[in-house]
Scaffold this active site. Structure first.
Site, PDB file in Angstrom:
ATOM      1  CB  CYS A   1      -0.915  -0.010   1.223  1.00  0.00           C
ATOM      2  SG  CYS A   1      -1.801   1.533   1.474  1.00  0.00           S
TER       3      CYS A   1
ATOM      4  CB  CYS B   1       0.973   1.137   4.393  1.00  0.00           C
ATOM      5  SG  CYS B   1      -0.657   0.750   5.095  1.00  0.00           S
TER       6      CYS B   1
ATOM      7  CG  ASP C   1      -2.633  15.117  -3.603  1.00  0.00           C
ATOM      8  OD1 ASP C   1      -3.567  14.389  -3.248  1.00  0.00           O
ATOM      9  OD2 ASP C   1      -2.076  15.016  -4.726  1.00  0.00           O
TER      10      ASP C   1
ATOM     11  CG  HIS D   1      -4.335  -0.868   4.940  1.00  0.00           C
ATOM     12  ND1 HIS D   1      -3.829  -0.120   3.892  1.00  0.00           N
ATOM     13  CD2 HIS D   1      -5.215  -1.741   4.389  1.00  0.00           C
ATOM     14  CE1 HIS D   1      -4.365  -0.545   2.760  1.00  0.00           C
ATOM     15  NE2 HIS D   1      -5.210  -1.525   3.029  1.00  0.00           N
TER      16      HIS D   1
ATOM     17  CG  ASN E   1     -12.591  10.713  -4.112  1.00  0.00           C
ATOM     18  OD1 ASN E   1     -13.603  11.408  -4.091  1.00  0.00           O
ATOM     19  ND2 ASN E   1     -11.427  11.165  -4.538  1.00  0.00           N
TER      20      ASN E   1
ATOM     21  CB  THR F   1      -6.477   6.717  -7.595  1.00  0.00           C
ATOM     22  OG1 THR F   1      -5.995   7.796  -6.788  1.00  0.00           O
ATOM     23  CG2 THR F   1      -7.416   7.259  -8.664  1.00  0.00           C
TER      24      THR F   1
ATOM     25  CG  HIS G   1      -4.226   3.733   3.684  1.00  0.00           C
ATOM     26  ND1 HIS G   1      -3.211   3.008   4.308  1.00  0.00           N
ATOM     27  CD2 HIS G   1      -4.676   4.606   4.624  1.00  0.00           C
ATOM     28  CE1 HIS G   1      -3.078   3.415   5.566  1.00  0.00           C
ATOM     29  NE2 HIS G   1      -3.956   4.400   5.772  1.00  0.00           N
TER      30      HIS G   1
ATOM     31  CG  HIS H   1      -6.924   9.238   0.947  1.00  0.00           C
ATOM     32  ND1 HIS H   1      -7.017   7.964   0.432  1.00  0.00           N
ATOM     33  CD2 HIS H   1      -7.194  10.073  -0.092  1.00  0.00           C
ATOM     34  CE1 HIS H   1      -7.314   8.036  -0.860  1.00  0.00           C
ATOM     35  NE2 HIS H   1      -7.440   9.309  -1.194  1.00  0.00           N
TER      36      HIS H   1
ATOM     37  CG  HIS I   1      -8.581  14.432  -1.230  1.00  0.00           C
ATOM     38  ND1 HIS I   1      -7.561  14.443  -2.148  1.00  0.00           N
ATOM     39  CD2 HIS I   1      -9.152  13.199  -1.323  1.00  0.00           C
ATOM     40  CE1 HIS I   1      -7.518  13.275  -2.783  1.00  0.00           C
ATOM     41  NE2 HIS I   1      -8.480  12.507  -2.301  1.00  0.00           N
TER      42      HIS I   1
HETATM   43  P1  5GP Z   1      -7.871   9.453  -4.339  1.00  0.00           P
HETATM   44  O1  5GP Z   1      -7.919   9.580  -5.843  1.00  0.00           O
HETATM   45  O2  5GP Z   1      -7.593   8.006  -3.951  1.00  0.00           O
HETATM   46  O3  5GP Z   1      -9.022  10.044  -3.610  1.00  0.00           O
HETATM   47  O4  5GP Z   1      -6.626  10.310  -3.879  1.00  0.00           O
HETATM   48  C1  5GP Z   1      -5.310   9.871  -3.978  1.00  0.00           C
HETATM   49  C2  5GP Z   1      -4.438  11.095  -3.946  1.00  0.00           C
HETATM   50  O5  5GP Z   1      -3.113  10.667  -3.684  1.00  0.00           O
HETATM   51  C3  5GP Z   1      -4.393  11.876  -5.253  1.00  0.00           C
HETATM   52  O6  5GP Z   1      -4.843  13.213  -5.026  1.00  0.00           O
HETATM   53  C4  5GP Z   1      -2.923  11.833  -5.675  1.00  0.00           C
HETATM   54  O7  5GP Z   1      -2.466  13.038  -6.243  1.00  0.00           O
HETATM   55  C5  5GP Z   1      -2.224  11.509  -4.360  1.00  0.00           C
HETATM   56  N1  5GP Z   1      -0.996  10.766  -4.513  1.00  0.00           N
HETATM   57  C6  5GP Z   1      -0.791   9.667  -5.297  1.00  0.00           C
HETATM   58  N2  5GP Z   1       0.478   9.222  -5.164  1.00  0.00           N
HETATM   59  C7  5GP Z   1       1.079  10.064  -4.268  1.00  0.00           C
HETATM   60  C8  5GP Z   1       2.408  10.104  -3.723  1.00  0.00           C
HETATM   61  O8  5GP Z   1       3.282   9.291  -4.022  1.00  0.00           O
HETATM   62  N3  5GP Z   1       2.667  11.104  -2.836  1.00  0.00           N
HETATM   63  C9  5GP Z   1       1.723  12.025  -2.484  1.00  0.00           C
HETATM   64  N4  5GP Z   1       2.106  12.979  -1.624  1.00  0.00           N
HETATM   65  N5  5GP Z   1       0.469  12.016  -2.974  1.00  0.00           N
HETATM   66  C10 5GP Z   1       0.153  11.036  -3.858  1.00  0.00           C
HETATM   67 ZN    ZN Z   2      -2.352   1.256   3.677  1.00  0.00          ZN
END
Ligand code: 5GP
Ligand code: ZN
Length: 111
Positions: free
Chosen positions: A4, A7, A30, A46, A86, A94, A97, A99, A101
């Site tokens: 993950c 993680c 982000d 997790h 999301n 995407t 885990h 989270h 925003h």
């Molecule tokens: P989701 O699409 O799952 O709601 O949000 C995942 C977020 O993780 C996205 O906004 C993406 O830009 C961010 N993200 C993806 N990979 C990384 C990374 O390696 N480091 C950081 N700081 N953010 C990441």
């Molecule tokens: Zn995780």
């Protein structure tokens, strides 16, 4: 969870711009910010998404929101901010885990 991404970020195996950490919560900027302030607030445990919350694990959600209030103040978001989560691919998730925003530093006019 060994495979993950978040993680690994929490374990500092992958670098991030950490803005807050305590026993339960890790928060970092982000990598692809969608607003002047875009911080991901993550429980250290997790949990895949909101859909996997139960009475046994949901306390971390209030810990995350306590952290969000503190971080928003530290970041100077006194005009307001937005919190988004999301859940599932269909919800735009995407990284699987849980989270939150934290978005701020601009005025949000849409939903
Ligand atoms: P989701 O699409 O799952 O709601 O949000 C995942 C977020 O993780 C996205 O906004 C993406 O830009 C961010 N993200 C993806 N990979 C990384 C990374 O390696 N480091 C950081 N700081 N953010 C990441
Ligand atoms: Zn995780």
């Amino acid at each position: 969870m060994s495979d993950c991404l978040f993680c690994k970020i929490i374990a500092k195996e992958i670098p991030s711009k950490c803005v807050y950490e305590d026993d339960n919560v890790f928060a970092f900027r982000d990598i692809s910010p969608q607003a002047p302030v875009h911080i991901l607030v993550v429980p250290k445990e997790h949990i895949i998404s909101v859909a996997e919350l139960t009475t046994e694990n949901s306390l971390v959600v209030s810990k995350c929101f306590e952290a969000i209030a503190m971080i928003a103040e530290n970041e100077g978001l006194n005009q307001g901010f937005r919190v988004i989560t999301n859940s599932g691919a269909g919800g735009g998730q995407t990284v699987f885990h849980l989270h939150f925003h934290l978005l701020g530093g601009k005025v949000f006019t849409d939903l």
